[in-house]
Design a protein around this motif. Structure first.
Motif, PDB file in Angstrom:
ATOM      1  N   LYS A   1      76.784  14.747  64.519  1.00 48.07           N
ATOM      2  CA  LYS A   1      75.496  15.110  63.951  1.00 48.07           C
ATOM      3  C   LYS A   1      75.308  14.399  62.600  1.00 48.07           C
ATOM      4  O   LYS A   1      76.195  13.675  62.133  1.00 48.07           O
TER       5      LYS A   1
ATOM      6  N   GLU B   1      80.071  14.909  69.919  1.00 53.83           N
ATOM      7  CA  GLU B   1      78.647  15.071  69.650  1.00 53.83           C
ATOM      8  C   GLU B   1      78.410  15.028  68.143  1.00 53.83           C
ATOM      9  O   GLU B   1      78.171  16.061  67.513  1.00 53.83           O
TER      10      GLU B   1
ATOM     11  N   GLU C   1      71.258  14.899  66.176  1.00 52.86           N
ATOM     12  CA  GLU C   1      72.346  14.071  66.678  1.00 52.86           C
ATOM     13  C   GLU C   1      72.160  12.628  66.211  1.00 52.86           C
ATOM     14  O   GLU C   1      71.043  12.163  65.985  1.00 52.86           O
TER      15      GLU C   1
END
Length: 556
Positions: free
Chosen positions: A362, A360, A324
């Motif tokens: 990455k 989220e 992440e």
């Protein structure tokens, strides 16, 4: 006589040259203003009170408030809690970073207001970016000058309907009456209803001056006197003014000066982060300074360049197993890129694609964002030119890439509209339902384009006060075109949501015309998918996005 650039350039240089230098409003100065850092700005009144310049700035702000009769000192009400006030400070700099002015603003802590008690409605319309670009395209075609006006302390002119009390400003309490509060008669910065109050006040004044509000865009006003026409575009306290008669423009400026305290910025050269160049070729817009600031924020000013914003065939996934990254930094970069699309339709699809991973993000997602920023590095000065030559018609292109998203199977719709052969409106949007065929995907994309076409056509008729030709939408799928025109094909479309049949209604009512265009000439193709280098360069050229570095305005 029409307000042509060639007729008035010398007068404008004399009339506005000095003011523009003093106000720091030319393009070069604004580019540096974006990059300037205000490290010495005080964070509290106690810090500001130690400097004479900040004290003078606060005195000037209170003088404006008293001049506009914003409040009245009274006893504190027993049944209502007064709203607190806060000082905000900002340093104004010139192109070389030298301080030109210290600015202090007194704002109310509007976050403590309660709906139904000290405010009712907060909505206030502002002009859409498509509207601004359409007006600039019209002015560029007609050879009209576009002016920039600013209303000083605009919110202080709005009349309050609600009863609102505020505390006395810190450091300026009345001696012997420190227990009293101010009852507001006009809006103050920070109040939730302040923008709406100002908009109502401005709307009333403009109607008194003979302007008519456009039904298709509530922030645009038109005044017609015989063959003379004035067009006014409102964005809070910034006014864009253009028309075909210089005398009428000067009269309007005087009328507004009598109503409000105004700042005449002269010819428009910078607006909402967009740099505007007016010259013999037409009107040119770009966001070079904003792009430079974006590179600085991303820490990529020395990065290598890329030729395309996104690699062709790139597939990203939300459930990527990579590490992440900082979601706040990712969202900040994507949000900044989103604003850059106001003059850069060539990056719209790529920005929309990376926007899908905001929750989220990455490392793979950040890599795609950095690839896009590297493309910006090599195209910093690219923008759009609204030229003088052209047919003056409105035409649109609609396209869809069937099953773009491998995760949910939904396609991406794209459309772009040209006025006078110059792009004024563009969209790239993921469809809300899954299409069962490319024909269905194109059908839904064309419906989205039809909605935009009807609005643009109506707005163009209002601001030109002329009947316009029917908007033509070009689609590269013949089956979809037949589905839009021929009711015999209804059996194939019975499962499609009824709202997408809006385009059929538009065709039946002769509001839009749908024609076929080959895939090689489909200008909306770049808005639906990532393209390889050669194809992308062709599409970018067809969109009218080009390098504008070195082009100069008349008034510098």
């Amino acid at each position: 006589m029409p307000a042509k650039l060639s007729d008035f350039v010398l007068d404008e240089r004399v009339r506005y040259g000095n003011n523009r230098q003093e106000d720091g409003e030319d393009t070069e100065q604004n580019m540096n203003l974006l990059l300037a850092q205000d490290d010495d700005v005080p964070l509290s009144y106690q810090e500001a009170a130690k400097g004479n310049e900040w004290r003078k700035a606060m005195d000037s702000e209170l003088e404006s408030i008293e001049k506009n009769r914003v409040w009245v000192l009274t006893d504190a009400p027993w049944n209502q809690t007064p709203i607190g006030l806060k000082w905000l400070y900002k340093i104004k700099r010139d192109a070389k970073g030298k301080i030109t002015r210290h600015k202090a603003r007194l704002v109310a802590k509007g976050y403590v207001q309660q709906l139904g008690i000290d405010f009712e409605d907060t909505f206030a319309p502002v002009a859409r970016m498509e509207t601004i670009r359409l007006i600039l395209a019209l002015a560029g075609k007609m050879g009209w000058l576009v002016y920039h006006l600013d209303v000083k302390t605009a919110f202080l002119h709005g009349d309050l309907k609600e009863t609102v009390y505020v505390k006395q400003p810190e450091g300026y309490e009345r001696k012997g009456e420190e227990h009293k509060v101010y009852k507001l008669t006009k809006a103050l910065y920070g109040l939730k209803q302040a923008p709406r109050c100002w908009n109502i006040k401005l709307n009333g004044v403009l109607k008194e001056l003979g302007f008519k509000r456009c039904a298709h865009e509530q922030a645009v006003y038109v005044r017609v006197k015989g063959i003379d026409i004035l067009i006014l575009c409102v964005y809070v306290d910034d006014l864009l003014l253009t028309g075909n008669n210089q005398a009428e423009i000067d009269v309007f400026k005087e009328e507004m000066t009598n109503k409000f305290e105004m700042t005449d910025m002269g010819l428009l050269c910078y607006y909402l982060g967009i740099e505007v160049i007016q010259n013999e070729e037409g009107i040119l817009i770009k966001q070079s300074a904003y792009a430079e600031k974006l590179l600085e924020v991303a820490g990529m000013k020395g990065c290598n360049e890329t030729k395309v914003p996104m690699e062709a065939g790139l597939k990203l996934h939300k459930d990527d197993q990579g590490n992440e990254v900082d979601p706040t930094h990712y969202r900040r970069l994507v949000g900044s890129l989103r604003y850059l699309t106001h003059t850069r339709p060539d990056i719209l699809y790529a920005v929309g694609y990376v926007s899908r991973f905001m929750q989220e993000p990455k490392e793979s997602h950040m890599k795609a964002v950095k690839h896009l920023i590297r493309y910006i590095k090599g195209t910093t000065h690219y923008g759009i030119k609204y030229k003088r030559t052209g047919g003056g018609t409105l035409i649109g292109y609609s396209d869809s890439n069937f099953v773009t998203d491998s995760e949910d199977g939904r396609s991406t719709s794209g459309n772009v509209f040209f006025y006078n052969d110059c792009a004024v409106s563009w969209q790239s949007q993921k469809q809300k339902t899954v299409a069962l065929s490319s024909c269905e995907a194109e059908f839904m994309a064309a419906t989205l384009a039809a909605c935009q076409a009807v609005w643009l056509h109506g707005l163009l008729e209002e601001i030109t006060v002329k009947q316009q030709e029917i908007v033509t939408i070009l689609v590269d799928n013949k089956s979809a075109i037949q589905l839009m025109k021929n009711p015999v094909f209804h059996g194939r479309s019975k499962h499609i949501s009824p709202k997408y049949h809006f385009i059929r209604q538009c065709v039946d009512k002769n509001q839009v015309q749908v024609d076929f265009v080959s895939g090689n000439m489909q200008k909306a193709d770049v808005l639906t998918k990532a393209l390889p280098l050669i194809k992308f360069a062709e599409m970018r050229f067809m969109l009218g996005v080009e390098d504008l570095e070195g082009l100069k305005p008349y008034v510098s």
